[in-house]
Motif scaffolding. Sequence first.
Motif, short mmCIF file in Angstrom:
data_model
loop_
_atom_site.label_atom_id
_atom_site.label_comp_id
_atom_site.label_asym_id
_atom_site.label_seq_id
_atom_site.Cartn_x
_atom_site.Cartn_y
_atom_site.Cartn_z
N ILE A 68 18.13 -12.42 -51.08
CA ILE A 68 16.40 -13.16 -51.03
C ILE A 68 16.36 -14.14 -51.96
O ILE A 68 16.37 -14.09 -53.34
N VAL A 69 15.90 -15.32 -51.26
CA VAL A 69 15.11 -16.29 -52.31
C VAL A 69 13.80 -16.55 -51.91
O VAL A 69 13.49 -16.99 -51.03
N PRO A 70 12.90 -16.02 -53.23
CA PRO A 70 11.49 -16.17 -52.82
C PRO A 70 11.20 -17.63 -52.91
O PRO A 70 11.51 -18.42 -53.67
N ASP A 451 21.83 -4.84 -58.07
CA ASP A 451 22.78 -5.39 -57.21
C ASP A 451 22.84 -6.89 -56.95
O ASP A 451 23.62 -7.46 -55.92
N GLY A 452 21.93 -7.67 -57.96
CA GLY A 452 21.77 -9.18 -57.78
C GLY A 452 21.26 -9.36 -56.22
O GLY A 452 21.65 -10.31 -55.65
N LEU A 453 20.28 -8.73 -55.92
CA LEU A 453 19.63 -9.15 -54.43
C LEU A 453 18.77 -10.25 -54.47
O LEU A 453 18.42 -11.21 -53.75
N LEU A 454 18.08 -10.32 -55.47
CA LEU A 454 16.95 -11.53 -55.89
C LEU A 454 17.47 -12.67 -56.49
O LEU A 454 17.83 -12.76 -57.67
N ASN A 455 17.36 -13.92 -55.69
CA ASN A 455 17.56 -15.24 -56.20
C ASN A 455 18.75 -15.36 -57.12
O ASN A 455 18.93 -16.15 -58.19
#
Length: 470
Positions: A68-70, A451-455
């Motif tokens: 995900i890229v906010p 888990d390195g989900l965010l950006n």
Amino acid sequence: MTDRSQLLSALADVVGGRYVLTSNEDVAPYATDWKRSSTGVPACVVRPASTSEVAGVVRHCRELGFTIVPQGGNSGLAAGAIPDSSAGQVVLSLNRMRAIRSLDPVGMTIEVEAGAILQTVRENASEVGRMLPIAIAAEGSATIGGVIATNAGGLNVLRYGMTRDLTLGLEVVLADGSVASGLRHLRKDNAGYDWKQWFIGSEGTLGIVTAAVMRLVTVPRHSVTTLLSVTNLDAAISLFELTQQDIGEALSAFELISAQSIDLIERYAQLKSPIAAGEWFILLEATSSLSGLRDAAEAVLAAGFEIGWVVDGVVAESDMQARQIWALREHVTEAEARRGSSLKHDISVPLTRMGAFLADAEAALETVAPGAGLNLFGHLGDGNLHYNVLLEPDHDQQAINRVVHDVVVKHGGSISAEHGLGQYRVDEWLRVAPDADLRLASTLKTALDPDGLLNPGKILPSKLSHSKAI
Ligand code: MLT
Ligand code: ZN
């Protein structure tokens, strides 16, 4: 069903089909930064309308293996909200979450959703005689969430601090889809860790800010704006010292603009400086609830003339003239962009080292890009200089970055004073950051987003396997 079609249908269940954007045309404004210097290819753009919808999006992306890229107003200067080209990232735009939830003129706080536009928040505050003192040129598009995620600085940091100094509480959706609620309206709160600070300036890599409580100040009744030109940088710094003594806490901006920047503005933004040039120009602003500022500013100017620091100067006679002076400062970036490409270095050094930094940087630049044009300006009172190199086709950008940043480090400075690292400065930060900074950054990232989900790829590389950090 492919993973992507499963994702699109799961996200449509959360936010409604019309808020999951997939066509090239719909996605384009979210995939390129405003300077058009970075473009990605997202799996889709999703536009949730509430905190629980953001949490739902996070859970589905996690389950289906999409990162995900906010994104807020997409006005950042380091491409921190732009996806990569893998088509495996979901841009999560907060631009439907714009509510002003409460405004308290007595406690001087405002609670807003992350997608609220900075200018709208400032207008709401000013209607009750209060001010959110975050002054950036992009206020018409920047969102509160983006301003918090990048810990934005701007023109009034000298007086009011960075965004982190103005943030009282946050609501954040974490990488596991849970919500951390900390929308406190408190000036004092020493109960445990101040966890909101972990997210301010984290560029969406640790959590997604969905709402915030910001601290307001009173709108000063009086202000004075002055434009001066000075003989050299030492004179500018001496004048800053004098101004701090004589105008003190009323000083709200002490901006530095080089003669080359004024030249760019005159050529590419069709504005004209009202005073004769020195090596540098200073925009000095003071604001206060008490009167007498004009006399104080005139006294500083007179002293500067007498000592020989000041070449020319004008104190604005009206609001209109003050706006014209500010317009010069506010058009520097636009003029730079109109000229062509440039390589930005948003650096800070202790003020006492600024002169030595400039001399060393000039010599170092000469070794890799002889005769390169510069656009130097910034927030002198904060020790923050925008050391922007005007690019020519034969310039080696990596070599330029390296020599400039090496000089920054030599003088005890930072390679990102206020713009953040985004994706542009990750490699350079890994190269120059102290080991402790990298190790703590990795520890925090691993704890909050294992888990390195965010950006991924912003601030830290996607894989936390670089030798310095672990
Ligand atoms: C500014 O101070 O105007 C911006 O932070 C600088 C920039 O565009 O480099
Ligand atoms: Zn700046």
